[in-house]
Scaffold this motif. Structure first.
Motif, mmCIF file in Angstrom:
data_model
loop_
_atom_site.group_PDB
_atom_site.id
_atom_site.type_symbol
_atom_site.label_atom_id
_atom_site.label_comp_id
_atom_site.label_asym_id
_atom_site.label_seq_id
_atom_site.Cartn_x
_atom_site.Cartn_y
_atom_site.Cartn_z
ATOM 1 N N GLN A 324 -6.815 16.037 -16.362
ATOM 2 C CA GLN A 324 -6.854 17.169 -17.287
ATOM 3 C C GLN A 324 -5.483 17.423 -17.904
ATOM 4 N N LEU A 325 -4.449 17.345 -17.086
ATOM 5 C CA LEU A 325 -3.105 17.583 -17.608
ATOM 6 C C LEU A 325 -2.674 16.481 -18.565
ATOM 7 N N VAL A 326 -3.057 15.250 -18.297
ATOM 8 C CA VAL A 326 -2.744 14.163 -19.232
ATOM 9 C C VAL A 326 -3.354 14.452 -20.599
ATOM 10 N N LEU A 327 -4.631 14.833 -20.605
ATOM 11 C CA LEU A 327 -5.312 15.099 -21.874
ATOM 12 C C LEU A 327 -4.753 16.337 -22.559
ATOM 13 N N ALA A 328 -4.419 17.366 -21.777
ATOM 14 C CA ALA A 328 -3.847 18.576 -22.357
ATOM 15 C C ALA A 328 -2.454 18.306 -22.911
ATOM 16 N N ALA A 329 -1.665 17.507 -22.205
ATOM 17 C CA ALA A 329 -0.312 17.191 -22.673
ATOM 18 C C ALA A 329 -0.365 16.483 -24.016
ATOM 19 N N ILE A 334 2.916 16.798 -26.043
ATOM 20 C CA ILE A 334 3.890 16.492 -24.997
ATOM 21 C C ILE A 334 3.596 15.100 -24.435
ATOM 22 N N ASP A 335 4.630 14.319 -24.193
ATOM 23 C CA ASP A 335 4.456 12.999 -23.611
ATOM 24 C C ASP A 335 4.014 13.155 -22.155
ATOM 25 N N PRO A 336 2.798 12.697 -21.793
ATOM 26 C CA PRO A 336 2.357 12.829 -20.401
ATOM 27 C C PRO A 336 3.253 12.097 -19.406
ATOM 28 N N ARG A 337 4.044 11.162 -19.885
ATOM 29 C CA ARG A 337 4.942 10.433 -18.998
ATOM 30 C C ARG A 337 6.279 11.161 -18.801
ATOM 31 N N ALA A 338 6.426 12.283 -19.458
ATOM 32 C CA ALA A 338 7.626 13.108 -19.277
ATOM 33 C C ALA A 338 7.197 14.567 -19.324
#
Length: 408
Positions: A324-329, A334-338
């Motif tokens: 969920q946070l990956v998709l929201a980022a 926002i870069d999900p890797r940072a």
């Protein structure tokens, strides 16, 4: 917003309902129970096995990660012969029977995941055929076949139809499409809850605003799958207009969400006898919905709030929360890797079997990467690719959502 029942039901609320309870994680399996090889997460999968696996695969493919073969195989192995999925089948070698509790949400999110990973058109097609067979006469779907239609279930099925290349407005029962069902759950443009969606009517037929159902219905009304798309700010409007069509109803719902998030940048949840607390899962769902509806600035603000506050919740809750946070980022820019100093993608990958590989270039999709591997001269086909599947777009899955929510 979430049914509060027994400890087992709480596990379902934590994991299946978007892991919206920040203070509790899904229970660990008993010492005698061994988790299936290929499954992500270490919590009891009874209520959310297919859901969390599918969200993980969606988030991975969105970030150009090629999932492990056995992770995809585990998901396909959960499918019943009639095309449907249950929330979890501990013994997939045993045929589904009348006692198997089939689940429209699990089925729909699995379709989206299989479309994203590619090469599973037959399995996805059987699942869509089953979903069509259990469509209600109002055009929508309930959590289980025969149940009253709700905004979350109808919306996640819309995402599955889109992922499978179907036109939701052409999928009708009793002359009604899923878009018609969602419109019946839209609140009018009056009062503090103007433009919101209800989960279902109450026993008297009244509609009450439900933020998570609204996030789901925004995605469903836009014809989006769980991962969503970023539409920018060109369609954003803070006002509510009579929802004469599905797109206006979606914008009304997004306007309601923007207002609900305006002060604190997050939604709230509560448990009986406990103080209200931030609802990380539903906030993530709302970010994806806002971005898809063109409320980019509001989506970004709440995504940054999640970046500062939601990592402990995800660590406690497991793969579905990380997904969920990956998709929201990504919806919030926002870069999900940072994300808050952490690599969400790596943290998600670490909850289960190591991915086969990352895409070879930032612009290459996982399906394209797999096709390159299949075309090598060694003649060994590691991936079975027929085409590039559509990535579902929150659950918020919608991560958005495949979540059973009662009326307040």
């Amino acid at each position: 917003m979430i049914v509060r029942r027994s400890t087992a039901a709480l596990a379902a609320a934590v994991a299946v309902l978007g892991a919206a309870v920040p203070a509790a994680a899904a229970p660990s399996p008993s010492p005698s129970a061994q988790l299936p090889d290929g499954l992500y997460g270490t919590g009891d999968p009874t209520y959310d096995g297919v859901w969390r696996q599918s969200l993980t695969l969606l988030a991975q493919t969105e970030q150009n990660v090629v999932p492990a073969d056995k992770a995809v195989d585990w998901l396909t192995g959960q499918q019943c012969a009639n095309g449907a999925f249950a929330s979890y089948r501990p013994d997939p070698a045993k045929a589904c029977d009348a006692k198997t509790v089939l689940d429209t949400n699990a089925t729909a999110v699995a379709v989206q995941a299989l479309g994203a990973t590619g090469g599973h058109e037959e399995a996805a097609g059987k699942a869509v055929t089953w979903l069509k067979s259990v469509q209600n006469k109002d055009g929508g779907w309930g959590y289980n076949p025969g149940g009253a239609s709700d905004a979350n279930s109808t919306s996640v099925v819309v995402g599955a139809l889109v992922a499978a290349g179907e036109q939701p407005d052409k999928v009708v029962k009793g002359g009604k499409s899923p878009y018609d069902a969602l419109l019946t759950l839209a609140l009018p443009c009056a009062g503090k809850d103007a433009g919101a969606f209800a989960y279902q009517p109450d026993k008297s037929g009244k509609l009450f605003a439900n933020a998570d159902a609204t996030a789901a219905a925004v995605m469903g009304s836009l014809g989006e799958a769980l991962a969503g798309t970023n539409a920018g700010d060109d369609k954003a409007s803070p006002s509510c207009a009579k929802p004469g069509d599905r797109e206006q109803a979606a914008r009304n719902g997004a306007s309601y969400l923007a207002g609900a998030l305006a002060k604190d940048k997050h939604l709230m949840s509560s448990m009986p006898g406990a103080e209200d607390q931030p609802d990380f899962g539903n906030t993530a769902d709302a970010v994806v919905a806002l971005a898809a509806a063109g409320f980019g600035e509001q989506a970004a603000a709440s995504a940054h709030w999640l970046e500062s506050n939601a990592l402990p919740w995800a660590e406690q809750s497991g793969p579905a929360a990380y997904a969920q946070l990956v998709l929201a980022a990504q919806a919030g820019g926002i870069d999900p890797r940072a994300f808050g100093g952490k690599d969400l993608v790596s943290l998600l990958n670490a909850t289960g079997p190591a991915p086969a590989e990352a895409a070879e270039s930032p612009s290459a999709t996982p399906s394209e990467t797999r096709k390159d591997k299949d075309d090598t001269d060694d003649g060994v086909s590691v991936w079975w690719i027929v085409g590039v599947g559509l990535v579902g777009g929150i659950g918020i899955g919608f991560l958005i959502s495949a979540r059973r929510k009662p009326q307040p």
